[in-house]
Design an enzyme around this catalytic site. Structure first.
Site, PDB file in Angstrom:
ATOM      1  N   GLN A  11     -67.572  20.053 -12.700  1.00 54.99           N
ATOM      2  CA  GLN A  11     -68.321  20.980 -13.539  1.00 54.99           C
ATOM      3  C   GLN A  11     -69.665  21.309 -12.897  1.00 54.99           C
ATOM      4  O   GLN A  11     -70.294  20.474 -12.261  1.00 54.99           O
ATOM      5  CB  GLN A  11     -68.531  20.371 -14.925  1.00 54.99           C
ATOM      6  CG  GLN A  11     -67.240  20.262 -15.714  1.00 54.99           C
ATOM      7  CD  GLN A  11     -67.484  19.844 -17.138  1.00 54.99           C
ATOM      8  OE1 GLN A  11     -67.869  20.641 -17.989  1.00 54.99           O
ATOM      9  NE2 GLN A  11     -67.255  18.572 -17.427  1.00 54.99           N
ATOM     10  N   SER A  92     -66.045  14.029 -10.018  1.00 58.36           N
ATOM     11  CA  SER A  92     -65.936  13.972 -11.484  1.00 58.36           C
ATOM     12  C   SER A  92     -64.636  14.647 -11.934  1.00 58.36           C
ATOM     13  O   SER A  92     -63.552  14.182 -11.628  1.00 58.36           O
ATOM     14  CB  SER A  92     -67.171  14.625 -12.109  1.00 58.36           C
ATOM     15  OG  SER A  92     -67.208  14.404 -13.495  1.00 58.36           O
ATOM     16  N   LEU A  93     -64.733  15.782 -12.639  1.00 59.37           N
ATOM     17  CA  LEU A  93     -63.527  16.496 -13.058  1.00 59.37           C
ATOM     18  C   LEU A  93     -62.595  16.754 -11.887  1.00 59.37           C
ATOM     19  O   LEU A  93     -61.367  16.732 -12.030  1.00 59.37           O
ATOM     20  CB  LEU A  93     -63.913  17.826 -13.705  1.00 59.37           C
ATOM     21  CG  LEU A  93     -62.747  18.810 -13.883  1.00 59.37           C
ATOM     22  CD1 LEU A  93     -61.853  18.375 -15.028  1.00 59.37           C
ATOM     23  CD2 LEU A  93     -63.222  20.228 -14.035  1.00 59.37           C
ATOM     24  N   ARG A 117     -59.953  16.305 -22.887  1.00 56.40           N
ATOM     25  CA  ARG A 117     -61.128  15.567 -22.387  1.00 56.40           C
ATOM     26  C   ARG A 117     -62.408  16.326 -22.717  1.00 56.40           C
ATOM     27  O   ARG A 117     -63.404  15.750 -23.157  1.00 56.40           O
ATOM     28  CB  ARG A 117     -60.993  15.364 -20.878  1.00 56.40           C
ATOM     29  CG  ARG A 117     -62.119  14.590 -20.195  1.00 56.40           C
ATOM     30  CD  ARG A 117     -61.783  14.444 -18.706  1.00 56.40           C
ATOM     31  NE  ARG A 117     -62.739  13.645 -17.949  1.00 56.40           N
ATOM     32  CZ  ARG A 117     -63.696  14.140 -17.170  1.00 56.40           C
ATOM     33  NH1 ARG A 117     -63.834  15.463 -17.058  1.00 56.40           N
ATOM     34  NH2 ARG A 117     -64.511  13.339 -16.494  1.00 56.40           N
ATOM     35  N   HIS A 201     -71.014  11.035 -17.746  1.00 59.16           N
ATOM     36  CA  HIS A 201     -71.215   9.836 -16.922  1.00 59.16           C
ATOM     37  C   HIS A 201     -72.449   9.050 -17.377  1.00 59.16           C
ATOM     38  O   HIS A 201     -73.226   8.556 -16.564  1.00 59.16           O
ATOM     39  CB  HIS A 201     -71.333  10.208 -15.435  1.00 59.16           C
ATOM     40  CG  HIS A 201     -70.158  10.966 -14.922  1.00 59.16           C
ATOM     41  ND1 HIS A 201     -68.925  10.368 -14.725  1.00 59.16           N
ATOM     42  CD2 HIS A 201     -70.013  12.272 -14.587  1.00 59.16           C
ATOM     43  CE1 HIS A 201     -68.079  11.292 -14.284  1.00 59.16           C
ATOM     44  NE2 HIS A 201     -68.712  12.444 -14.203  1.00 59.16           N
ATOM     45  N   GLN A 250     -64.402   6.355 -15.465  1.00 60.96           N
ATOM     46  CA  GLN A 250     -65.129   7.493 -14.916  1.00 60.96           C
ATOM     47  C   GLN A 250     -65.979   8.204 -15.964  1.00 60.96           C
ATOM     48  O   GLN A 250     -66.981   8.840 -15.644  1.00 60.96           O
ATOM     49  CB  GLN A 250     -64.128   8.478 -14.293  1.00 60.96           C
ATOM     50  CG  GLN A 250     -64.768   9.532 -13.406  1.00 60.96           C
ATOM     51  CD  GLN A 250     -64.000  10.833 -13.441  1.00 60.96           C
ATOM     52  OE1 GLN A 250     -63.701  11.368 -14.505  1.00 60.96           O
ATOM     53  NE2 GLN A 250     -63.677  11.355 -12.276  1.00 60.96           N
TER      54      GLN A 250
END
Length: 401
Positions: A11, A92-93, A117, A201, A250
């Site tokens: 993102q 991340s994503l 999510r 996070h 994560q």
């Protein structure tokens, strides 16, 4: 032969119009946009091509959109270029995109999963009390100390991403995050708020992580076709550890991107290709190392350089020469750990003049080193470091050439 790793952005990489050029030129893009829209009962193509940035930035929208465009770029890459990657890594994503492209998750399942999510993550901060901010020109220890001083149970803030040397993302409650920025401004730092809609996070995602774990267990995971670097361990997924474990952790753990990229360097990766729309990861790689050639595949025109094997080979040769020069310097200057000085002197006295001659040829731009010259130089370095009984971390340098 190049060792290529494929990188998938997260993102913050979204832009209006992303994927449109792929859709115009490749049938696989049309099929995947259609499949993604059908999976979540939402016109994803319209959002990506015609939506406004505010809508595209909402996490429940950004996540399936970014994943779809990255998977399209991967399918186009394999169709048009076809060079098998030795590793995959997603920021991340982007780790979900890697999982799809490595056949761990089906595309349809992944689109549904990251949509859910995003909804769970959004609901974890419905009033948008949290946010994320990139911050640079500060040491990780100093930043960590400031976060710990400012953070409270009600208003936590912490390092969310370790992206490059002195380049981080902090995440948490907006008030605490702003206080961290105020305290770091006197240290000549730079900061920029991210185009995200939540404090990802961070501990503010703890409840979301618990909910998401239930969701994760609803899906089927297969063995990976390629090694995938985990954000939470900065090492490849291990077969004896469930995928659900990695993905659940994560949610609240920091993204260890810098360490992940150093892992690729240590494994001898020569090139990385970012499969996404903005070249965020290419920019980070340029800051992390000059020993890997980064490319981007965010639109069809990027295929030109990727398909130009001569141009790529020329870049790789330049990188290999740089690495070889560093290795030669290490062979010359590293400490001698050998206890047998007679054997050491006998070996090094013979090899140093040869290596000195190769170093002079390497530094002479008019002299083109052949593959045999490079191989012979590596072997000379190997013999010298072995005679010096150098620690393994110095010998490991040879594996990167």
């Amino acid at each position: 032969m190049s060792n290529v790793a494929l990188l998938f952005p997260g993102q913050g990489s979204q832009i209006v119009g992303m994927g449109k050029d792929f859709w115009n030129q490749f049938d696989v893009a049309k099929l995947l946009f259609e499949e993604a829209s059908d999976a979540i009962s939402f016109d994803l193509k319209k959002l990506c091509f015609e939506g406004n940035m505010n809508d595209l930035t909402l996490t429940m929208n950004a996540q399936p959109a970014l994943l779809t465009v990255s998977v399209i770029a991967f399918r186009v890459y394999m169709q048009e270029i076809g060079m098998t990657p030795v590793y995959m890594a997603g920021h991340s994503l982007g780790e979900y995109s890697a999982l799809v492209c490595a056949d761990v998750l089906s595309f349809r399942d992944a689109v549904q999963l990251v949509r859910q999510r995003g909804i769970i993550m959004h609901n974890a901060d419905p009033y948008q009390q949290g946010t994320m901010c990139a911050i640079s020109n500060i040491g990780v220890g100093t930043l960590q100390e400031i976060c710990e001083e400012v953070s409270t149970n009600e208003r936590p803030v912490s390092i969310a991403c370790i992206n490059a040397n002195q380049q981080f993302v902090i995440s948490g409650h907006r008030q605490s995050l702003e206080e961290v920025i105020r305290r770091t401004e006197s240290k000549d730092t730079k900061h920029s708020y991210l185009q995200v809609s939540g404090p990802y996070h961070s501990l503010m995602m703890q409840d979301a992580a618990e909910q998401f774990k239930i969701e994760l267990h609803q899906y089927r995971y297969s063995d990976a076709a390629y090694p995938i670097i985990s954000n939470v361990t900065a090492e490849p997924y291990q077969s004896d550890r469930p995928v659900v474990d990695y993905l659940n952790n994560q949610m609240t753990w920091p993204v260890r991107w810098l360490e992940s990229m150093h892992y690729l360097i240590e494994q001898g990766v020569d090139e990385v290709i970012e499969l996404g729309s903005k070249q965020v990861l290419v920019s980070l790689m340029n800051k992390i190392t000059k020993n890997i050639v980064p490319y981007s595949l965010g639109q069809p025109s990027d295929l030109t350089i990727l398909a130009n094997s001569q141009a790529r080979q020329d870049k790789l040769l330049t990188i290999r020469k740089q690495k070889l020069s560093q290795l030669m310097i290490t062979a010359f200057t590293s400490r001698n750990y050998s206890q047998d000085l007679a054997i050491y002197n006998k070996t090094v006295e013979l090899l140093f003049p040869k290596l000195q001659m190769m170093k002079e040829q390497l530094d002479n731009n008019r002299h083109e080193l052949s593959e045999k010259d490079i191989h012979d130089s590596i072997e000379l370095c190997h013999c010298i470091l072995r005679a010096k009984q150098s620690p393994m971390n110095e010998k490991a340098m040879m594996n990167t050439i």
